[in-house]
Motif scaffolding. Structure first.
Motif, mmCIF file in Angstrom:
data_model
loop_
_atom_site.group_PDB
_atom_site.id
_atom_site.type_symbol
_atom_site.label_atom_id
_atom_site.label_comp_id
_atom_site.label_asym_id
_atom_site.label_seq_id
_atom_site.Cartn_x
_atom_site.Cartn_y
_atom_site.Cartn_z
ATOM 1 N N ALA A 83 1.064 -1.276 -0.025
ATOM 2 C CA ALA A 83 -0.140 0.115 -0.163
ATOM 3 C C ALA A 83 0.778 1.167 0.028
ATOM 4 O O ALA A 83 2.092 1.170 0.293
ATOM 5 C CB ALA A 83 -1.080 0.054 1.187
ATOM 6 N N GLY A 84 0.201 2.379 -0.612
ATOM 7 C CA GLY A 84 1.212 3.494 -0.554
ATOM 8 C C GLY A 84 0.217 4.757 -0.830
ATOM 9 O O GLY A 84 -0.860 4.507 -1.507
ATOM 10 N N LEU A 85 0.597 5.797 -0.645
ATOM 11 C CA LEU A 85 -0.049 7.202 -1.048
ATOM 12 C C LEU A 85 0.043 7.418 -2.336
ATOM 13 O O LEU A 85 1.126 7.458 -2.914
ATOM 14 C CB LEU A 85 0.331 8.229 0.086
ATOM 15 C CG LEU A 85 0.069 7.996 1.359
ATOM 16 C CD1 LEU A 85 0.738 9.274 2.386
ATOM 17 C CD2 LEU A 85 -1.607 7.837 1.823
ATOM 18 N N LEU A 86 -1.051 8.132 -2.710
ATOM 19 C CA LEU A 86 -1.014 8.922 -4.182
ATOM 20 C C LEU A 86 -1.803 10.341 -3.876
ATOM 21 O O LEU A 86 -2.606 10.602 -3.401
ATOM 22 C CB LEU A 86 -1.782 8.251 -5.307
ATOM 23 C CG LEU A 86 -1.685 8.802 -6.482
ATOM 24 C CD1 LEU A 86 -1.785 7.546 -7.626
ATOM 25 C CD2 LEU A 86 -2.712 9.755 -6.969
ATOM 26 N N ILE A 87 -0.646 11.220 -4.015
ATOM 27 C CA ILE A 87 -1.042 12.621 -3.734
ATOM 28 C C ILE A 87 -1.390 13.515 -5.097
ATOM 29 O O ILE A 87 -0.305 13.674 -5.994
ATOM 30 C CB ILE A 87 -0.012 13.466 -2.937
ATOM 31 C CG1 ILE A 87 0.147 12.543 -1.397
ATOM 32 C CG2 ILE A 87 -0.156 14.760 -2.797
ATOM 33 C CD1 ILE A 87 1.166 13.036 -0.709
#
Length: 226
Positions: A83-87
């Motif tokens: 999982a990871g962030l998308l900004i």
């Protein structure tokens, strides 16, 4: 996982190679994407295979995230770190002068269990395991950006804190230890029309929130806890 930063209107192309021994995919949580580009349970990548995702960023500026979504395996794969962030940003947001660079801090909250060898434990044996499968996994340790007992050095100036509840089942109640109100500037749908203050906020699994945190009035060497 990594942070992907994109601009509204940009075309994103992601190449994924599945190095697991089971099927996986990538779901772009909160993003407006075509069905064929989203990681639906029926659209998985076999072990050893590759896939390409391509879509135009149509969302408003905000904090989104990505994680696997294969049927029956979503929770465990995300628990183990996929999982990871998308900004998302754009020129209009940049013109607002919000804290940026080192003052724009992502904070991914996750609870985890570890065995005696410090290896991740997903489902405990016995009745506890059955309860986990029915109600969701709760860990004894709270990690921030994958680390325990995190302390962040900050300067006496405003910060933008982007929080994601990346836990499988735990709901967080968040507030400042000094009793100061939280200043919320964005939620799952992006920036609010105007900031909202509250004594605390509740953050459910998968939910995001952004805080304006001004440490200008804090003494150098002091400490405040979230």
């Amino acid at each position: 996982g990594p942070i992907i930063r994109v601009t509204r209107g940009q075309t994103v192309r992601v190449h994924v190679r599945n190095a697991l021994d089971e099927a996986t995919n990538v779901h772009w949580h909160g993003l407006i994407v075509p069905a064929e580009a989203d990681g639906q349970p029926s659209n998985v990548i076999a072990p050893g295979a590759e896939a390409k995702y391509s879509f135009e960023v149509r969302n408003r500026p905000g904090t989104y995230w990505f994680h696997p979504h294969p049927h029956g395996r979503t929770a465990e794969q995300a628990y183990h770190g996929l999982a990871g962030l998308l900004i998302v940003t754009d020129a209009e947001e940049a013109a607002l002068g919000l804290p940026s660079g080192a003052q724009d801090i992502p904070l991914v909250l996750q609870d985890r269990r570890f065995d005696a060898d410090n290896q991740l434990v997903y489902v405990a044996p016995g009745m506890a395991g059955m309860m986990d499968q029915m109600m969701g996994v709760l860990g004894e340790h709270i990690l921030v950006n994958g680390r325990p007992d995190v302390t962040l050095p900050v300067a006496t100036q405003p910060y933008r804190l982007r929080l994601l509840n990346g836990s499988n089942a735990r709901i967080y109640k968040l507030g400042w230890s000094n009793g100061a109100p939280l200043t919320v500037i964005a939620t799952d749908g992006g920036l609010l029309e105007s900031p909202v203050t509250a004594p605390y906020v509740m953050l459910s699994p998968g939910e995001r929130i952004e805080l304006w945190a001004d440490f200008s009035g804090e003494a150098v060497g002091g400490e405040v806890k979230l």
